[in-house]
Design an enzyme around this catalytic site. Structure first.
Site, PDB file in Angstrom:
ATOM      1  CB  CYS A  66      -5.483   6.496  -5.649  1.00 44.33           C
ATOM      2  SG  CYS A  66      -4.304   7.592  -4.958  1.00 44.33           S
ATOM      3  CG  ASP A  68      -3.876   3.075  -5.613  1.00 45.10           C
ATOM      4  OD1 ASP A  68      -4.792   3.011  -6.450  1.00 45.10           O
ATOM      5  OD2 ASP A  68      -2.798   3.652  -5.807  1.00 45.10           O
ATOM      6  CB  CYS A  93      -1.836   4.337 -10.164  1.00 46.68           C
ATOM      7  SG  CYS A  93      -0.584   4.785  -8.970  1.00 46.68           S
ATOM      8  CB  CYS A 136       2.651   5.330  -5.404  1.00 42.00           C
ATOM      9  SG  CYS A 136       1.238   5.992  -6.285  1.00 42.00           S
TER      10      CYS A 136
END
Lengths: 172, 283
Positions: A66, A68, A93, A136
């Protein structure tokens, strides 16, 4: 700073929702659990400690798929091993930001041994994360463990002493 | 697995999700299968049952000799594969007029009666857009080919035809768009190439490489704190250099079939691309 964060958060949300940015903002309350939205709008403990401070442990982790990146820091009382403060900074995100925000809230005031038992599933459940966003919460769990490990490594280095039991736990 | 990953990675690849057809498997003939098995140094290949039907084909003994040739000419592999893989389409017949496909171009529309043909997922994006299956392609050639196809396949052109053909046109046209979008963007092209090779990328992987993460953190903070466009442009220029560097790294790793390195390059590119997206938002 806060305004920036809020803009960023909303931007991330629209990406996660996979919809055009214009419509996603309006759909927020229906797509995400209210706790996620709450941690978006009011992220707790955003900030940074001096990473060279010997009482600070820094956990830096990333989810490359992602793009991240998440930093979670703890400030530890050397005498008692209690986490007296925590902060985070996450670029990613919405679920990643909410997960790390929750993580800092949960670790504050706890013993280091205790926070190592925090599981990503608990964070995911608390935020009602959908299956595609489970990673996440895993990132947040990784960040806590990495922060504790970093603190322990610093302390071991300073004392020049043998491994403490916590090191093993952090490696687990 | 790959579909999900692509979706979460980049909006460009949302095209893959829209495609109704299954992803074409990364092989077309027994020749390709055997070559891959021998040349591959990576364990991350798909399981053998995926390939078993071609392996058990009657001509497998003859085909076994081919990989040695490939081993001696590693640079020609992709050429050989491309020419080999277009052959199954050559025996296709038009569903409407029964004309035999010419075999020179992917059989998406009939040359005789112009009917749009049903989707053939074994035709990959590189074949559709008429470029060699490799990373370093001439992107500027794609647009012309893409438009040529849309002139033959676009649903608007067949709105008076049967429901069946309108369905074919919708699918074919969408797939050609997917092909164009996927191959135009370096990152999605890189990921698509790996997918064709059957290399699995773990979408839930987390990394703790401090060097990379500290760098990304610093870039993202710099972008967040940048006060004016001059600063942002400066950061963007640096990111661009990094993207080019890791793009080359991917190309090298992919050519030499070092898939672990190729994945690592893709991860870097994803991080820089995300940072660049933030810059674009602020500019």
């Amino acid at each position: 700073m806060l305004r920036h964060s809020a803009n960023r958060l909303l931007g991330s949300l629209s990406r996660s929702a996979g919809s055009p940015a214009t419509s996603a903002v309006l759909q927020l309350p229906r797509l995400y659990h209210e706790r996620v939205v709450d941690h978006y709008n009011n992220p707790r403990n955003v900030g940074a400690f001096d990473k060279n401070d010997p009482t600070v442990g820094t956990g830096l982790v990333g989810a490359p798929a992602c793009g991240d990146v998440m930093k979670l820091q703890i400030k530890v009382d050397d005498e008692t091993g209690k986490i007296v403060d925590a902060c985070f900074k996450t670029f990613g995100c919405g679920s990643a930001i909410a997960s790390s925000s929750v993580a800092t809230e949960w670790v504050k005031g706890k013993q280091m041994e205790e926070v190592l038992s925090i599981k990503n599933t608990e964070i995911a459940k608390h935020l009602s994360l959908p299956p595609v966003k489970l990673h996440c919460s895993m990132l947040a769990e990784d960040a806590i463990k990495a922060a504790v490990k970093d603190y322990e490594a610093k302390r071991t280095k300073d004392n020049g002493s043998a491994e403490t039991p916590l090191d093993k736990a952090a490696d687990a | 697995m790959w579909k999900k990953k692509l979706n979460s990675l980049t909006p460009l690849s949302s095209n893959l999700r829209r495609s109704k057809a299954p992803i074409p498997p990364p092989y077309t003939t027994a020749t390709e299968f055997t070559s891959k098995q021998i040349l591959s140094s990576s364990p991350k290949f798909k399981t053998q049952e995926n390939y078993s039907f071609s392996f058990n084909s009657s001509s497998s003994k003859r085909l076994f000799k081919t990989p040695r040739l490939h081993l001696g000419l590693p640079n020609l592999n992709s050429n050989l594969f491309c020419s080999v893989s277009s052959s199954p389409a050559a025996i296709s017949h038009c569903w409407n007029c029964n004309a035999v496909a010419s075999g020179t171009a992917p059989f998406l529309a009939c040359q005789s009666c112009r009917s749009v043909q049903p989707l053939d997922p074994s035709i990959d994006y590189f074949q559709i857009l008429g470029v060699e299956k490799k990373y370093d392609i001439k992107v500027e050639t794609l647009e012309g080919k893409y438009k040529d196809w849309q002139k033959k396949l676009h649903p608007d052109l067949v709105h008076t035809k049967s429901k069946k053909e309108r369905g074919y046109a919708a699918e074919q046209s969408a797939r050609v768009s997917d092909a164009y979008r996927t191959l135009t963007d370096p990152l999605s092209r890189a990921m698509y190439l790996l997918k064709l090779e059957g290399v699995e990328v773990d979408e839930e992987e987390r990394i703790s490489d401090p060097e990379l993460l500290v760098e990304i953190m610093e870039i993202r903070e710099a972008v967040e704190e940048a006060a004016d466009t001059q600063v942002l442009n400066h950061i963007q220029a640096q990111i661009q250099k990094q993207l080019e560097h890791w793009s080359e790294s991917f190309a090298d790793a992919f050519c030499s079939r070092k898939y672990e390195e190729a994945i690592s390059s893709i991860q870097r590119m994803t991080y820089y691309k995300r940072a660049n997206e933030e810059i674009v938002k602020k500019l």
